[in-house]
Enzyme design. Structure first.
Site, PDB file in Angstrom:
ATOM      1  N   GLY A  50       0.810  -1.220   0.000  1.00 55.65           N
ATOM      2  CA  GLY A  50       0.000   0.000   0.000  1.00 55.65           C
ATOM      3  C   GLY A  50       0.837   1.261   0.000  1.00 55.65           C
ATOM      4  O   GLY A  50       0.328   2.355   0.159  1.00 55.65           O
ATOM      5  N   CYS A  51       2.137   1.131  -0.183  1.00 58.57           N
ATOM      6  CA  CYS A  51       2.984   2.319  -0.255  1.00 58.57           C
ATOM      7  C   CYS A  51       3.489   2.461  -1.682  1.00 58.57           C
ATOM      8  O   CYS A  51       3.821   1.473  -2.324  1.00 58.57           O
ATOM      9  CB  CYS A  51       4.190   2.174   0.662  1.00 58.57           C
ATOM     10  SG  CYS A  51       3.760   1.752   2.353  1.00 58.57           S
ATOM     11  N   GLN A  52       3.604   3.723  -2.161  1.00 58.66           N
ATOM     12  CA  GLN A  52       4.168   3.939  -3.484  1.00 58.66           C
ATOM     13  C   GLN A  52       5.671   3.682  -3.470  1.00 58.66           C
ATOM     14  O   GLN A  52       6.264   3.284  -4.442  1.00 58.66           O
ATOM     15  CB  GLN A  52       3.892   5.368  -3.940  1.00 58.66           C
ATOM     16  CG  GLN A  52       3.364   5.418  -5.353  1.00 58.66           C
ATOM     17  CD  GLN A  52       3.304   6.832  -5.872  1.00 58.66           C
ATOM     18  OE1 GLN A  52       4.289   7.544  -5.956  1.00 58.66           O
ATOM     19  NE2 GLN A  52       2.106   7.249  -6.236  1.00 58.66           N
ATOM     20  N   SER A  53       6.263   3.965  -2.296  1.00 63.70           N
ATOM     21  CA  SER A  53       7.672   3.644  -2.123  1.00 63.70           C
ATOM     22  C   SER A  53       7.731   2.318  -1.367  1.00 63.70           C
ATOM     23  O   SER A  53       6.767   1.890  -0.767  1.00 63.70           O
ATOM     24  CB  SER A  53       8.351   4.741  -1.326  1.00 63.70           C
ATOM     25  OG  SER A  53       7.590   5.046  -0.182  1.00 63.70           O
TER      26      SER A  53
END
Ligand SMILES: Cc1ncc(COP(=O)(O)O)c(C=O)c1O
Lengths: 140, 405
Positions: A50-53
Site C-alpha cells: 500500500g505504499c508507493q515507495s
C-alpha cells in the site's frame, strides 16, 4: 519514557516550525536517523503493502519490549517511519496496542493519514501494531 | 489563428484555485484533463432542464435527452470521421472499450492464434488481452521497444505471421509520450490478415485521428482526457467487425425481442449499449469535442509542442536529471527522475508548492521494469498550461532536489 511522553516531545519539536518547509526538512533529517533494518530482512514478507515507495519493517522483542527497525527507498517515507518507530520502539506490546496516533494530526502531517493516500502511513501503523499483537500473544 | 492562452485559461475555473496556499499548477493532464466552463454548463443544463431516460419515453423530456445524446454521437462520428454513426459505441471509457472488444474476440480466437501487444502499453491494454489469451489458448507476444521508448518495427515485422489475429497498440504512450507509427502498424497487420485495436486514450487530447484514413479496426478513448467528464468514452469499430462480435453485456436497450426461449439483439450501436447509459456524460463528451475543435487541433498541437520543447530544455539543465522516453515523435509528456531521489519524495514536495504531477509506474510496470526504475515523475501539459508555470515548476523542482539531497 511512555508512548504519550514521546508523542508530546515530538509535538513540542514540531511546534517550533513556522511552515511546511521546516517541517519537511526536519522529517527528512529524521529519516537519516532511522534504525535501519538488517539487509537480510529486506525480503518480500517484510514489505508493507500500500505504499508507493518500498517500506520494510522488522521487529524483535527483548525483556518484554518490542524494538523496530525499518528502511524505505524514499526519504520522506523514511522520516515518517522514523517518527513512528521513535514512538513505538522499546515499548511493551500492550502499550503499543493501546496507543493512539492522534499526534500525527497535531504535528501537521494529517494529510498523510488518509487511508487512500499512497504513502501507506495507515498501513505502517497497522503493521507495527500487528507485530505488537504477535508479541503480546507470546507473552500471554 | 493562434492560441491565446490567457483567454483560454479563463474558461477553466479550477485553474484559479489554490492548493496548499499556492496557485495550482496542474501538470497531471495525462491522467485527467480539466473541464472548461462550456462543458460544465452543458452538464448543469442537462440536470436542470432535461434529465430523463433515453430511447424509451414517449414524453418530451425523454425525447429531448435522446436527441441530445444522439446528437453527441454524431459529433463524435464527425470528429473521428467514422463512416457510420452506428460505428460509434458509447462506453464508460477506454478500459471498458478494450474489454468489450477483448470479450468479443473470445469466441473468435482459438489455440495457436497469436495476439501482439506493444511493450509500451497501459495495464488496461495488457490485462484484458492476457485474460483473453487464457480463455482461448491464444498466445500473447510483445513488440519490444528501444532505449528511447520507440517500438522496434523490424521486430514487429518478424513477429507478424499467418497466425497473428490481433494487434493492440496505443497511439501515444501515457508513461513516455511516444507517438507510435500506427499507420505502419495497421498496414502491416492488415497485410498479415490481423485486426488492429488502437488505444487512443492519450492521443485524442492532442491530435484528431481520422479512423477511415487510418483504416483502423477499433479505436478507443476516454472523454476525461479530452476536457470532458469521467466515466464516459467511445469505441469506434468498423461495421463489419461490430456485426461479427457478440454483445458484451446483456440488459435493457441492447435487445430487439425478448422471450424466455430466445432473445434477438438490437442493431448497432445499441447491441453494445446495455442499460441506461451515462446520458449526461455522453452529451458533455460531445460538448468537449466542440470546445476542442473551436480552439483547433492544429493550434493545440503547435502550442503544446512549444511547451514540450521549452520544458525539456529547462529540465535538462537540472543537475542529475534524466528523461525517460526520448522518441523523435512525442507529445507533451515528460517522464523523468533526478539522480537517485525517489519520485514519490519529489512529488510530495512539489504538491506542497501547489504543483500536481504524477509519480509512480503510471500503470505501465513493464516500461519501468525495462528501465529498471521504481517509477518516474511525469509532467504532462495541455494547451491551457503556460511557460510561466513551467518556470515556477523548475524553480520548485530545484528546491525539492535541494531539500532531498
Ligand atoms: C494509454 C491509456 N490507456 C488506457 C487508459 C485507461 O483509461 P480509463 O481509465 O479512462 O479507462 C489510460 C488512462 O490512464 C491511458 O493513458
Amino acid at each position: 519514557m511512555t508512548i504519550e511522553e514521546i508523542q508530546n516531545d515530538i509535538i513540542d519539536e514540531f511546534s517550533m516550525f513556522e511552515d511546511w518547509e521546516e517541517r519537511y526538512q526536519y522529517m527528512i533529517d529524521l529519516g537519516k536517523t532511522l534504525p535501519l533494518i538488517d539487509e537480510k530482512f529486506k525480503t518480500e514478507d517484510h514489505i508493507i503493502k500500500g505504499c508507493q515507495s518500498k517500506v520494510w519493517v522488522h521487529a524483535d522483542m527483548e525483556d518484554d519490549k518490542v524494538n523496530f527497525t525499518a528502511d524505505s527507498d524514499a526519504i520522506i517515507t523514511k522520516g515518517i517511519i522514523a517518527i513512528l518507530i521513535r514512538v513505538f520502539s522499546n515499548q511493551h506490546p500492550k502499550a503499543i496496542l493501546d496507543a493512539n496516533t492522534d499526534f500525527i494530526d497535531e504535528i501537521g502531517l494529517k494529510e498523510h493519514l488518509s487511508p487512500t493516500r499512497a504513502n501507506g502511513l495507515v498501513s505502517m501503523i497497522k503493521q507495527l501494531k500487528m507485530y505488537a499483537i504477535a508479541y503480546q500473544t507470546q507473552l500471554n | 489563428m493562434t492560441l491565446n492562452v490567457q483567454d483560454i485559461r479563463r474558461d477553466f475555473p479550477i485553474l484559479n484555485r489554490k492548493v496548499n496556499g499556492k496557485p495550482l499548477i496542474y501538470f497531471d493532464n495525462a491522467a485527467t484533463s480539466q473541464t472548461p466552463q462550456q462543458v460544465i454548463d452543458v452538464i448543469v443544463d442537462y440536470y436542470s432542464n432535461y434529465n430523463a431516460n433515453i430511447h424509451r419515453g414517449v414524453h418530451s423530456l425523454s425525447q429531448e435527452a435522446t436527441d441530445a445524446y444522439e446528437q453527441a454521437r454524431l459529433k463524435i462520428q464527425t470528429h473521428f470521421n467514422a463512416k457510420h454513426s452506428h460505428e460509434i459505441i458509447f462506453t464508460a471509457g477506454t478500459t471498458h472499450g478494450i474489454n468489450l472488444v477483448a470479450n468479443g474476440f473470445s469466441s473468435l480466437l482459438k489455440k495457436g492464434d497469436e495476439v501482439l501487444v506493444s511493450a509500451l502499453e497501459h495495464h488496461s491494454n495488457i490485462v484484458p488481452w492476457q485474460m483473453l489469451c487464457e480463455r482461448t489458448g491464444a498466445t500473447l507476444k510483445v513488440i519490444p521497444m528501444n532505449q528511447n521508448g520507440e517500438l522496434i518495427l523490424s521486430e514487429f515485422d518478424s513477429l507478424l505471421n499467418e497466425n497473428t489475429k490481433l494487434v493492440f497498440v496505443n497511439h501515444i504512450s501515457n508513461a513516455l509520450g511516444t507517438i507510435n507509427p500506427i499507420e505502419y502498424i495497421i498496414e502491416k497487420a492488415h497485410s498479415a490478415g490481423a485486426a488492429v485495436l488502437v488505444d487512443g486514450a492519450q492521443s485524442c487530447p492532442h491530435l484528431k485521428p481520422d479512423v477511415q484514413q487510418l483504416d483502423v479496426d477499433f479505436y478507443v478513448c476516454s472523454a476525461h482526457k479530452i476536457c470532458g467528464p469521467t466515466g464516459v468514452g467511445m469505441l469506434y469499430g468498423k461495421e463489419e467487425w461490430l456485426k461479427k462480435l457478440p454483445p458484451y453485456q446483456g440488459g435493457g436497450e441492447m435487445i430487439a425481442e425478448v422471450s424466455f426461449e430466445k432473445t434477438t439483439y438490437a442493431n448497432l450501436p445499441h447491441k453494445f449499449e446495455a442499460g441506461t447509459p451515462n446520458v449526461c456524460g455522453g452529451i458533455a463528451f460531445g460538448a468537449a469535442l466542440d470546445y476542442m475543435n473551436t480552439i483547433g487541433f492544429d493550434n493545440i498541437a503547435k502550442y503544446e509542442n512549444t511547451l514540450l520543447d521549452y520544458a525539456t530544455e529547462q529540465l535538462l539543465q537540472v543537475d542529475g536529471l534524466k528523461i525517460y522516453g526520448t522518441a523523435k515523435e512525442k507529445t507533451s509528456v515528460i517522464s523523468f527522475n533526478v539522480a537517485n531521489i525517489h519520485p514519490y519524495d519529489i512529488g510530495t514536495i512539489l504538491d506542497k508548492m501547489g504543483i500536481a504531477v504524477r509519480t509512480g509506474h503510471h500503470c505501465a510496470q513493464p516500461i519501468m521494469d525495462f528501465y529498471q526504475i521504481p517509477g518516474t515523475i511525469r509532467a504532462s501539459f495541455m494547451f491551457y498550461n503556460t511557460k510561466e508555470e513551467i518556470d515556477t515548476f523548475i524553480t520548485a523542482l530545484k528546491k525539492a532536489v535541494m531539500m532531498l539531497s
